[in-house]
Structure formats: C-alpha cells, structure tokens
Scaffold this motif. Structure first.
Motif, PDB file in Angstrom:
ATOM      1  N   VAL A  40     -31.344 -14.454 -36.521  1.00  0.00           N
ATOM      2  CA  VAL A  40     -32.058 -14.254 -37.786  1.00  0.00           C
ATOM      3  C   VAL A  40     -33.053 -15.411 -37.881  1.00  0.00           C
ATOM      4  O   VAL A  40     -32.645 -16.569 -37.891  1.00  0.00           O
ATOM      5  CB  VAL A  40     -31.078 -14.263 -38.982  1.00  0.00           C
ATOM      6  N   GLY A  41     -34.347 -15.074 -37.913  1.00  0.00           N
ATOM      7  CA  GLY A  41     -35.371 -16.129 -37.915  1.00  0.00           C
ATOM      8  C   GLY A  41     -35.965 -16.345 -36.534  1.00  0.00           C
ATOM      9  O   GLY A  41     -36.457 -17.429 -36.215  1.00  0.00           O
ATOM     10  N   ALA A  42     -35.945 -15.287 -35.706  1.00  0.00           N
ATOM     11  CA  ALA A  42     -36.414 -15.430 -34.310  1.00  0.00           C
ATOM     12  C   ALA A  42     -37.915 -15.670 -34.213  1.00  0.00           C
ATOM     13  O   ALA A  42     -38.414 -16.044 -33.152  1.00  0.00           O
ATOM     14  CB  ALA A  42     -36.031 -14.195 -33.500  1.00  0.00           C
TER      15      ALA A  42
ATOM     16  N   VAL B  52     -29.459  -9.229 -26.856  1.00  0.00           N
ATOM     17  CA  VAL B  52     -30.032  -9.905 -28.030  1.00  0.00           C
ATOM     18  C   VAL B  52     -30.612  -8.905 -29.037  1.00  0.00           C
ATOM     19  O   VAL B  52     -31.357  -7.992 -28.669  1.00  0.00           O
ATOM     20  CB  VAL B  52     -31.160 -10.876 -27.593  1.00  0.00           C
ATOM     21  N   THR B  53     -30.250  -9.095 -30.296  1.00  0.00           N
ATOM     22  CA  THR B  53     -30.898  -8.368 -31.394  1.00  0.00           C
ATOM     23  C   THR B  53     -31.580  -9.396 -32.278  1.00  0.00           C
ATOM     24  O   THR B  53     -30.969 -10.416 -32.630  1.00  0.00           O
ATOM     25  CB  THR B  53     -29.848  -7.605 -32.240  1.00  0.00           C
ATOM     26  N   ALA B  54     -32.842  -9.145 -32.614  1.00  0.00           N
ATOM     27  CA  ALA B  54     -33.536 -10.050 -33.545  1.00  0.00           C
ATOM     28  C   ALA B  54     -33.698  -9.315 -34.871  1.00  0.00           C
ATOM     29  O   ALA B  54     -34.301  -8.238 -34.914  1.00  0.00           O
ATOM     30  CB  ALA B  54     -34.901 -10.439 -32.981  1.00  0.00           C
ATOM     31  N   PHE B  55     -33.122  -9.874 -35.919  1.00  0.00           N
ATOM     32  CA  PHE B  55     -33.338  -9.292 -37.243  1.00  0.00           C
ATOM     33  C   PHE B  55     -34.583  -9.913 -37.851  1.00  0.00           C
ATOM     34  O   PHE B  55     -34.734 -11.141 -37.844  1.00  0.00           O
ATOM     35  CB  PHE B  55     -32.120  -9.558 -38.151  1.00  0.00           C
ATOM     36  N   CYS B  56     -35.466  -9.051 -38.340  1.00  0.00           N
ATOM     37  CA  CYS B  56     -36.696  -9.585 -38.936  1.00  0.00           C
ATOM     38  C   CYS B  56     -36.842  -9.087 -40.362  1.00  0.00           C
ATOM     39  O   CYS B  56     -36.347  -8.008 -40.702  1.00  0.00           O
ATOM     40  CB  CYS B  56     -37.912  -9.197 -38.110  1.00  0.00           C
ATOM     41  N   ARG B  57     -37.506  -9.897 -41.175  1.00  0.00           N
ATOM     42  CA  ARG B  57     -37.798  -9.417 -42.522  1.00  0.00           C
ATOM     43  C   ARG B  57     -38.774  -8.244 -42.394  1.00  0.00           C
ATOM     44  O   ARG B  57     -39.693  -8.306 -41.549  1.00  0.00           O
ATOM     45  CB  ARG B  57     -38.408 -10.547 -43.345  1.00  0.00           C
ATOM     46  N   PRO B  58     -38.578  -7.193 -43.201  1.00  0.00           N
ATOM     47  CA  PRO B  58     -39.441  -6.004 -43.039  1.00  0.00           C
ATOM     48  C   PRO B  58     -40.925  -6.361 -43.031  1.00  0.00           C
ATOM     49  O   PRO B  58     -41.688  -5.831 -42.217  1.00  0.00           O
ATOM     50  CB  PRO B  58     -39.059  -5.136 -44.249  1.00  0.00           C
ATOM     51  N   ALA B  59     -41.336  -7.296 -43.877  1.00  0.00           N
ATOM     52  CA  ALA B  59     -42.771  -7.629 -43.951  1.00  0.00           C
ATOM     53  C   ALA B  59     -43.262  -8.337 -42.689  1.00  0.00           C
ATOM     54  O   ALA B  59     -44.471  -8.432 -42.459  1.00  0.00           O
ATOM     55  CB  ALA B  59     -43.023  -8.521 -45.169  1.00  0.00           C
ATOM     56  N   SER B  60     -42.348  -8.829 -41.873  1.00  0.00           N
ATOM     57  CA  SER B  60     -42.741  -9.617 -40.696  1.00  0.00           C
ATOM     58  C   SER B  60     -42.648  -8.829 -39.392  1.00  0.00           C
ATOM     59  O   SER B  60     -42.886  -9.370 -38.311  1.00  0.00           O
ATOM     60  CB  SER B  60     -41.846 -10.857 -40.576  1.00  0.00           C
TER      61      SER B  60
END
Ligand SMILES: NC(=O)c1ccc[n+]([C@@H]2O[C@H](COP(=O)([O-])OP(=O)(O)OC[C@H]3O[C@@H](n4cnc5c(N)ncnc54)[C@H](OP(=O)(O)O)[C@@H]3O)[C@@H](O)[C@H]2O)c1
Length: 333
Positions: free
Chosen positions: A6-8, A29-37
């Motif tokens: 989280v925060g990749a 690896v999974t990268a969670f991103c904020r939808p806007a990013s």
C-alpha cells in the motif's frame, strides 16, 4: 509469498515493489492504489512488470478492506505517515483477514518512541494499535537516505537530483549517523519479510555510518569542488524546533508538521545520536548487519560518483511541499 504493498507509488514503495518484482519465484505482488492515482506512471510501470494493481479506497468500510486483504501473507504499508487513522484501519482489516505479517510505514531513522520526533510519535500510535490486536508485525527502520544527505555544490551540478540540499552542518559535523541508499531499502525488505526471526520485532538496516564532515569531504573529493561549511549549533537548532513547534501548535497542517519534523530530525539525527546502530540496539532493534552479513549495498562513494557523473536520480523531484519555505535547513543558496 503473496505480498500486498500500500503506497507503492511513493519513494519507499517504489524501492520495495521493484525489489520484490526481481524475485518472481518468491513473491506474488499486489499493489493497492488509491482510485484517483491508478493512472500514475509508477503504477503503469508496475503493471507492465506483471504486478497486479488494484484500486482500493483506504477510507472504504472495514469489510471492503478485509475482502481486499484476504489471502495476502504480508502487507507492507509505505504511505505517508502524517495521520495514524489510515494505517489503523488497514491493520484492523489485516488482522481480520488473517494476514501473517503487517509492516507499518516506518522506514525512517532510529529514534526513541516519544519526546523527540513528532512523526515517530504518530508511528508509535500505529504500532501500539498493532500490538493491541496481537497482529504479527515487523517495524523496519532504514536510517537516513543518502538521497537527502548532501549539500548543494557551488556549480549547481547536482541540482538536478537534490531537491532538499542539506546545507547546514549540525554541531561540529563529527557526530556519526547511519545512512542508506533508498534503492537498497527494497533489497533489505525482501530478506526481512521472509525471516521468522524478525516477526514481532523492530529491525534496523543501514548501509554506512558517516559524519556530516565525511559526507562533505567525500563530495568535495569526488566532485573536485569546495563546499563551504555553514554550521548550526545546538542553540540554533533548539530555537528552530521551538519556532516550528509554535507554528504547529497554532496550525496542525501537514506543512507545519513537516516543518517541525525537519528541525527535529536535525536534532535527532545529527545532535542526539539517535540514528546509530548502538542507539537502535538499546531501543531493542535487531541489527540488519548481523542478520544479513552477506547483503551487498551501494556504497556512499559510489552513490556520489553516480550523481557527479550526471547519472543520479533524485527523490521527490517533481513535487512541491508547503513546508519548503518554512525551514532554513533545506534552502538553495
Ligand atoms: N529514511 C529516510 O530518510 C526517509 C525519508 C523520507 C521518508 N521516509 C519514510 O518513508 C515512509 C514513506 O514515505 P515516502 O516519502 O517514501 O512516501 P512518498 O514518496 O511521499 O509516497 C507516499 C505514498 O503514500 C500515498 N498517499 C499519499 N497520501 C495518502 C493518503 N492520504 N492516504 C493514503 N495514501 C496516501 C501515495 O499514494 P498516491 O500515489 O495515491 O498519492 C504514495 O504512494 C514514511 O514512513 C516516511 O517517514 C524515510
């Protein structure tokens, strides 16, 4: 091992994500991103290298966060550390999702938990919450980045890569501190998260222990330029902290938090000697040099050589921070 970051897209997150990708047999690896990013170049690059990038609103209801984290072995959080609530919500979700290890956003210099550094105190709130849950965790601190350690060269030759030149020598410049190349952070993390010895512990990893005087003289030697010394004594540093604290007390904005943190870091890292292996040992950290004696790192001299040759990469270069105007530590002369 299934690892979620989280925060990749951030500086630390990029270092970690790219190190994990280098070992496809070991890490999924999974990268969670904020939808806007989600369309940021950093995420596009990760997608192109086979990382699953998943949009996740970190303020979503608990059940949504839990559903996102189910099946992950390790969750690494590298988001900005300015408020504890986001990480606390993630920790709650990781706990219910039975994540086997949660790595909160620490990744800083070593510092006692309270009374020295406001950012460390915020991180401590997160850690206390993790411990309240008995959520398996590892705190990882990495010393001071090489990338924010150098002063400006008079020619301006390094300006392309140094957004925050460290133009003040604190004290007499002879106190040691632990430094790390940001690019090595990910390498350390790949070892730590696969090591049972680091579970429910704090770990301190670093490349080299140097004084500010050594940093300046290495730069002079490798650039051929003379860098003048501008000293800030303890009285000046403490006065800076007092003024920044007043501003922060009157207005707790992120800009004022960062302004306060900058002055406090000068005290902690270069006057108090908090960011040292022996301080870390006292505070109960495991030492990365003892855990992974075989691990190779970028030397400080090689980092400076790269910069001087015009092949360096700066940190935060495309961003503007509100606190820049507030602090005398990082001013371009
Ligand atoms: N050791 C050192 O010398 C050193 C130096 C600097 C930082 N650090 C530490 O490293 C850790 C990470 O900092 P960094 O500077 O690497 O981060 P950074 O580059 O500022 O990146 C921040 C990350 O946080 C995400 N983010 C921003 N605002 C957010 C919000 N409101 N909610 C959730 N996510 C948000 C960003 O995602 P988006 O892409 O969505 O914006 C980005 O992925 C921190 O704990 C910091 O204290 C250490």
């Amino acid at each position: 091992m299934k690892v979620a970051i989280v925060g990749a897209s951030g500086e630390t997150g990029q270092s970690i994500a790219h190190a994990l990708i280098e070992q496809p047999d070991a890490f999924e690896v999974t990268a969670f991103c904020r939808p806007a990013s989600k369309d940021k170049a950093e995420f596009t690059q990760l997608r192109n290298r086979g990382v699953k990038v998943v949009s996740l609103d970190l303020e979503a209801p608990h059940e949504e966060l839990v559903a996102a984290l189910v099946g992950q072995d390790t969750v690494i959080c590298c988001i900005i550390p300015f408020v504890p609530e986001t990480q606390i919500a993630l920790a709650n979700a990781a706990n219910e999702a039975k994540v086997k290890r949660f790595v909160p956003s620490a990744f800083g210099p070593v510092c006692p938990p309270v009374g020295v550094l406001v950012l460390r105190e915020i991180k401590e709130v997160v850690l206390r919450h993790i411990q309240k849950l008995y959520l398996p965790y590892t705190v990882i601190d990495v010393g001071w980045w090489y990338q924010t350690s150098l002063p400006r060269l008079p020619s301006g030759k390094l300006d392309y890569a140094i957004k925050f030149p460290n133009n003040k020598i604190v004290g007499d410049g002879n106190l040691r501190s632990a430094l790390t190349d940001l690019r090595d952070v990910g390498k350390y993390i790949t070892r730590i998260i696969t090591d049972e010895r680091t579970l429910n512990k704090s770990v301190f990893v670093y490349n080299e222990v140097l004084t500010q005087e050594q940093i300046y003289s290495t730069l002079e030697e490798l650039s051929g330029e003379k860098v003048s010394r501008d000293y800030a004594n303890e009285e000046e540093i403490l006065a800076n902290i007092g003024a920044a604290q007043n501003r922060y007390d009157q207005d707790g904005s992120v800009a004022n938090l960062l302004g306060l943190s900058t002055t406090q870091y000068a005290n902690s890292v270069w006057l108090r000697g908090d960011n040292l292996p022996e301080s870390a040992s006292y505070l109960g950290y495991l030492n990365g040099k003892e855990l992974y004696p075989d691990l190779k790192h970028v030397s400080f001299a090689d980092y400076v050589k790269e910069l001087v040759a015009g092949r360096g990469k700066g940190v935060y270069v495309d961003r503007v921070f509100g606190f820049e105007k507030d602090t005398k530590m990082f001013t371009k002369q």
